[in-house]
Design a protein around this motif. Structure first.
Motif, mmCIF file in Angstrom:
data_model
loop_
_atom_site.group_PDB
_atom_site.id
_atom_site.type_symbol
_atom_site.label_atom_id
_atom_site.label_comp_id
_atom_site.label_asym_id
_atom_site.label_seq_id
_atom_site.Cartn_x
_atom_site.Cartn_y
_atom_site.Cartn_z
ATOM 1 N N ARG A 42 -18.351 11.755 -11.573
ATOM 2 C CA ARG A 42 -17.889 11.316 -10.061
ATOM 3 C C ARG A 42 -16.415 10.588 -10.484
ATOM 4 N NH1 ARG A 42 -20.095 8.937 -4.378
ATOM 5 N NH2 ARG A 42 -18.278 7.508 -4.214
ATOM 6 N N ILE A 43 -15.237 10.745 -9.775
ATOM 7 C CA ILE A 43 -14.176 10.128 -9.822
ATOM 8 C C ILE A 43 -13.870 9.716 -8.473
ATOM 9 C CG2 ILE A 43 -11.681 10.250 -10.440
ATOM 10 C CD1 ILE A 43 -12.529 12.913 -12.298
ATOM 11 N N ASP A 44 -13.702 8.283 -8.544
ATOM 12 C CA ASP A 44 -13.494 7.720 -7.295
ATOM 13 C C ASP A 44 -11.859 7.279 -7.090
ATOM 14 O OD1 ASP A 44 -15.830 7.315 -5.706
ATOM 15 O OD2 ASP A 44 -16.574 6.282 -7.610
ATOM 16 N N VAL A 45 -11.196 7.650 -6.264
ATOM 17 C CA VAL A 45 -9.916 7.211 -5.910
ATOM 18 C C VAL A 45 -9.827 6.593 -4.525
ATOM 19 C CG1 VAL A 45 -7.416 7.779 -5.613
ATOM 20 C CG2 VAL A 45 -8.999 9.055 -7.249
ATOM 21 N N SER A 46 -9.194 5.251 -4.683
ATOM 22 C CA SER A 46 -9.129 4.437 -3.419
ATOM 23 C C SER A 46 -7.899 3.944 -3.057
ATOM 24 C CB SER A 46 -10.216 3.494 -3.277
ATOM 25 O OG SER A 46 -10.046 2.596 -4.357
ATOM 26 N N VAL A 47 -7.443 3.624 -2.007
ATOM 27 C CA VAL A 47 -6.305 3.107 -1.638
ATOM 28 C C VAL A 47 -6.737 1.769 -0.476
ATOM 29 C CG1 VAL A 47 -3.883 3.332 -0.560
ATOM 30 C CG2 VAL A 47 -5.002 5.142 -1.711
ATOM 31 N N VAL A 48 -6.230 0.960 -0.892
ATOM 32 C CA VAL A 48 -6.336 -0.511 0.038
ATOM 33 C C VAL A 48 -5.074 -1.014 0.176
ATOM 34 C CG1 VAL A 48 -7.832 -2.519 0.148
ATOM 35 C CG2 VAL A 48 -8.832 -0.812 -0.888
ATOM 36 N N ALA A 49 -4.528 -1.251 1.490
ATOM 37 C CA ALA A 49 -3.295 -1.860 1.667
ATOM 38 C C ALA A 49 -3.348 -2.848 2.589
ATOM 39 C CB ALA A 49 -2.499 -0.451 2.464
ATOM 40 N N THR A 50 -2.554 -3.877 2.260
ATOM 41 C CA THR A 50 -2.486 -5.050 3.262
ATOM 42 C C THR A 50 -1.103 -5.200 3.524
ATOM 43 O OG1 THR A 50 -1.861 -6.527 1.347
ATOM 44 C CG2 THR A 50 -4.180 -6.288 1.930
ATOM 45 N N GLU A 51 -0.657 -6.106 4.217
ATOM 46 C CA GLU A 51 0.746 -6.315 4.670
ATOM 47 C C GLU A 51 1.769 -6.398 3.433
ATOM 48 O OE1 GLU A 51 3.564 -8.917 7.557
ATOM 49 O OE2 GLU A 51 1.370 -9.512 7.488
ATOM 50 N N ASP A 52 1.289 -7.083 2.441
ATOM 51 C CA ASP A 52 2.039 -7.334 1.438
ATOM 52 C C ASP A 52 2.127 -6.281 0.124
ATOM 53 O OD1 ASP A 52 2.696 -9.641 2.800
ATOM 54 O OD2 ASP A 52 1.151 -10.710 1.658
ATOM 55 N N GLU A 53 0.850 -5.696 0.076
ATOM 56 C CA GLU A 53 0.570 -4.955 -1.254
ATOM 57 C C GLU A 53 -0.403 -3.839 -0.769
ATOM 58 O OE1 GLU A 53 -0.166 -7.719 -4.328
ATOM 59 O OE2 GLU A 53 -2.422 -7.732 -3.876
ATOM 60 N N ALA A 54 -0.361 -2.848 -1.819
ATOM 61 C CA ALA A 54 -1.227 -1.753 -1.807
ATOM 62 C C ALA A 54 -2.067 -1.706 -3.202
ATOM 63 C CB ALA A 54 -0.658 -0.608 -1.474
ATOM 64 N N GLN A 55 -3.321 -1.239 -3.121
ATOM 65 C CA GLN A 55 -3.890 -1.404 -4.558
ATOM 66 C C GLN A 55 -4.468 0.357 -4.589
ATOM 67 O OE1 GLN A 55 -6.818 -4.388 -5.049
ATOM 68 N NE2 GLN A 55 -5.323 -5.435 -6.311
ATOM 69 N N THR A 80 -14.781 3.159 -16.425
ATOM 70 C CA THR A 80 -13.396 2.348 -16.581
ATOM 71 C C THR A 80 -12.616 2.513 -15.114
ATOM 72 O OG1 THR A 80 -13.187 2.971 -18.776
ATOM 73 C CG2 THR A 80 -11.407 2.509 -17.754
ATOM 74 N N THR A 81 -11.981 1.215 -14.850
ATOM 75 C CA THR A 81 -11.221 1.477 -13.435
ATOM 76 C C THR A 81 -9.807 1.002 -13.801
ATOM 77 O OG1 THR A 81 -13.309 0.818 -12.329
ATOM 78 C CG2 THR A 81 -11.023 0.387 -11.267
ATOM 79 N N PHE A 82 -8.957 1.719 -13.274
ATOM 80 C CA PHE A 82 -7.414 1.346 -13.471
ATOM 81 C C PHE A 82 -7.091 1.059 -11.998
ATOM 82 C CE2 PHE A 82 -8.030 4.048 -17.236
ATOM 83 C CZ PHE A 82 -7.232 3.393 -18.092
ATOM 84 N N THR A 83 -6.338 -0.056 -11.917
ATOM 85 C CA THR A 83 -5.987 -0.748 -10.733
ATOM 86 C C THR A 83 -4.452 -0.678 -10.556
ATOM 87 O OG1 THR A 83 -8.158 -1.767 -10.413
ATOM 88 C CG2 THR A 83 -6.426 -2.580 -8.781
ATOM 89 N N ILE A 84 -3.638 -0.158 -9.826
ATOM 90 C CA ILE A 84 -2.315 -0.186 -9.457
ATOM 91 C C ILE A 84 -2.089 -1.100 -8.430
ATOM 92 C CG2 ILE A 84 -0.272 0.800 -9.254
ATOM 93 C CD1 ILE A 84 -1.637 3.274 -11.163
ATOM 94 N N THR A 85 -1.356 -2.197 -8.645
ATOM 95 C CA THR A 85 -0.835 -2.955 -7.553
ATOM 96 C C THR A 85 0.685 -2.844 -7.078
ATOM 97 O OG1 THR A 85 -2.915 -4.458 -8.068
ATOM 98 C CG2 THR A 85 -0.997 -5.258 -6.416
ATOM 99 N N LEU A 86 0.769 -2.431 -5.797
ATOM 100 C CA LEU A 86 2.365 -2.139 -5.673
ATOM 101 C C LEU A 86 2.696 -3.024 -4.468
ATOM 102 C CD1 LEU A 86 2.128 1.821 -5.967
ATOM 103 C CD2 LEU A 86 3.413 0.316 -7.361
ATOM 104 N N PRO A 87 3.852 -3.432 -4.408
ATOM 105 C CA PRO A 87 4.387 -4.189 -3.210
ATOM 106 C C PRO A 87 4.798 -2.993 -2.053
ATOM 107 C CG PRO A 87 6.065 -4.280 -4.952
ATOM 108 C CD PRO A 87 4.774 -3.546 -5.490
ATOM 109 N N VAL A 88 4.467 -3.613 -0.873
ATOM 110 C CA VAL A 88 4.672 -2.544 0.108
ATOM 111 C C VAL A 88 5.467 -3.235 1.080
ATOM 112 C CG1 VAL A 88 2.817 -1.140 -0.254
ATOM 113 C CG2 VAL A 88 2.552 -2.915 1.309
ATOM 114 N N GLY A 89 5.915 -2.393 2.217
ATOM 115 C CA GLY A 89 6.797 -2.743 3.486
ATOM 116 C C GLY A 89 7.846 -3.762 2.922
ATOM 117 N N SER A 90 8.268 -4.783 3.546
ATOM 118 C CA SER A 90 9.433 -5.825 3.307
ATOM 119 C C SER A 90 9.396 -6.020 1.587
ATOM 120 C CB SER A 90 9.638 -6.630 4.234
ATOM 121 O OG SER A 90 8.351 -7.732 4.219
#
Lengths: 96, 438
Positions: B346-359, B418-428
């Motif tokens: 099983r491969i899990d892909v998830s997107v979690v977003a807040t006002e400032d950033e998304a993972q 193994t889990t890779f987590t990419i954190t990206l700034p979003v919005g403004s």
């Protein structure tokens, strides 16, 4: 020669033999602590043994005095050596 | 006068006799010899005085003692010389020990049986748990073959050997080493100096890979350019066929068009990789949508033994960036996860977003990554896939994340996945993505 002087000659011969060995092998003795005092003591005894033998042949009074002076010197040098030896016997030498 | 001298000498000798036990730096035999010498000389002087006072037995006894004095003197000298040299030798050995002990290099002194008898601080740092008094190969593990052979030669023939960057059997470690012999009056053995040059070897290997791949990149760019021209021709023919056949083969033609479009994007991707200065258009990218599209695209290509699960939580997030590059990043991570589980899983892909950033998280349930390899996985051309991998995937992923002002983290447990987590700034908070210079 007086009775007993053969033993004095033998003592002198042994003393001379030790002195010769000591001179030939002087590099072995060079590192000994306070080697000069030990050398003075040995030389004094050698002088005393020589005077002991020679006094039977010539200048008895003078050589007898020399003998006892030499024994006294040997006693002083040996005692001085034994007092000084405790300070730094065979300490490792620093560079140079 | 002479009698006074004899008495004085006796007293001085008596003082020496009393002081002798205090000469504690002399060995016991030497002290005994000195005491006997003092005693003999003292008795001799006393007997000499008695002889002057006509004591009959004093003369022969005094003579006998006088005869013994040269022997005592000679014996004393021999003892002193022996004592002196013994102590000097031990002092020199202590100095040598101290010198070896403090050496920053990894140095071990071996005896004639190749047992480690002494090590330097550098050695203990390199081999913290290596025991003493066992053969070198047991102390530090298998030795490079050349080192083992040189050690045998050195112990047998007192030769000297050296080796540069030789691999430790069964390990990803490389040593440079020097073996030379030592010998003293009583024993002989070898001295081994080892330098761990693993990082240097890795650097050199990476440099060679870089050069090799640069050439491959040039070739690939040429091929991609020509391929792009052919795809353009193919695209024109597809459009022409659609015009002529109407809606009869619409489904097939659309599939062909999509395949041509995908192939065209791939060739563009290769060209972008070869010419990083040329940037593609940027736009507002809806992250959840992009991840969803990518997962659907990959899912259709995965074998049935893989289960690709997507979860998306939090608020919708957009960022100013390159959809193609972000898709490339995600594709690389999913392909890596797939490759980590050759038996499927099983491969899990998830997107979690807040006002400032998304993972964006991509997890697999493979064997995990060894802790010692984790610091190197983002290094270009580092791969654990052998000839099957280029070692570029994760370095590209990190590059894309950083281009978009983000970062990548990895967590891995051996046997757990193994889990890779990419954190990206979003919005403004998202900044305009920057392509790296190279």
């Amino acid at each position: 020669m007086e009775p007993g002087s053969e033993r004095e000659v033998l003592t002198l011969a042994l003393g001379i033999a030790i002195a010769v060995v000591s001179v030939v092998k002087r590099h072995v003795f060079r590192g000994l602590p306070r080697a000069r005092r030990l050398g003075i003591a040995g030389a004094s005894m050698l002088v005393a043994w020589t005077a002991t033998v020679l006094e039977h042949l010539v200048f008895f009074e003078v050589l007898d005095t020399v003998e006892h002076l030499a024994y006294f010197g040997a006693a002083l040098a040996l005692t001085s050596w034994i007092v000084s030896v405790p300070r730094g016997f065979a300490e490792p030498r620093g560079p140079g | 006068m002479n009698e006074a001298l004899q008495i004085a000498a006796s007293l001085v000798l008596l003082v020496g006799l009393v002081l002798t036990p205090r000469a504690r730096t002399l060995s016991v035999p030497a002290r005994v010899a000195v005491a006997v010498l003092f005693g003999a000389l003292f008795v001799q002087q006393v007997l000499d005085v008695l002889e002057r006072h006509r004591v009959a037995w004093a003369d022969p006894v005094g003579d006998a003692i006088a005869g013994a004095v040269p022997f005592l003197w000679g014996g004393l000298l021999l003892l002193m010389v022996d004592r002196f040299h013994t102590r000097r030798l031990s002092a020199q050995r202590a100095q040598t020990d101290s010198l070896i002990d403090e050496l920053p290099a990894a140095v071990a002194v071996l005896d004639a049986g190749a047992r480690v008898v002494r090590t330097s601080a550098g050695w203990r740092q390199l081999f913290p748990s290596a025991p003493l008094d066992v053969p070198l190969s047991e102390s530090v593990g298998p030795l490079p073959e050349a080192l083992a052979a040189a050690l045998r030669r050195t112990l047998a023939d007192e030769l000297r050997g050296a080796g540069d960057a030789e691999r430790v059997p069964g390990e990803d470690r490389w040593w440079s080493w020097v073996v030379s012999s030592w010998q003293d009056a009583d024993a002989s053995g070898a001295i081994v100096m080892i330098q761990d040059v693993t990082s240097r070897v890795h650097r050199e290997t990476d440099r060679e890979s870089t050069q090799r791949l640069a050439i491959v990149g040039e070739l690939a760019a040429g091929v991609a350019h020509d391929m792009n021209n052919l795809l353009t021709v193919l695209q024109l023919h597809v459009e022409s066929m659609r015009r002529r056949s109407g809606s009869a083969n619409e489904a097939s033609l659309r599939s062909m068009e999509e395949a041509v479009q995908l192939a065209s994007e791939m060739t563009h991707g290769v060209l972008r990789l070869a010419k990083p200065g040329e940037d593609e258009g940027r736009a507002q990218v809806a992250l959840a949508s992009l991840v969803g599209d990518t997962v659907r695209l990959v899912r259709s290509t995965l074998l049935r033994k893989y289960e690709l699960v997507l979860t998306s939580t939090g608020r919708p997030a957009t960022l100013d960036g390159s959809a193609t590059r972000l898709q490339q990043m995600l594709l690389n991570l999913i392909v890596n996860a797939r490759d980590a589980m050759p038996e499927g899983g099983r491969i899990d892909v998830s997107v979690v977003a807040t006002e400032d950033e998304a993972q964006i998280r991509v997890s697999d349930r493979g064997p995990g990554i060894a802790p010692e390899l984790l610091p190197r996985i983002f290094t270009p051309f580092f791969t654990t896939k052998g000839a099957a991998g280029t070692g570029l995937g994760l370095s590209v992923v990190r590059g894309v994340a950083e281009e978009h002002g983000g970062r990548i983290e990895v967590s891995s447990e051996p046997g757990e996945g193994t889990t890779f987590t990419i954190t990206l700034p979003v919005g403004s908070h998202a900044r305009v993505p920057q392509r790296r210079a190279s």
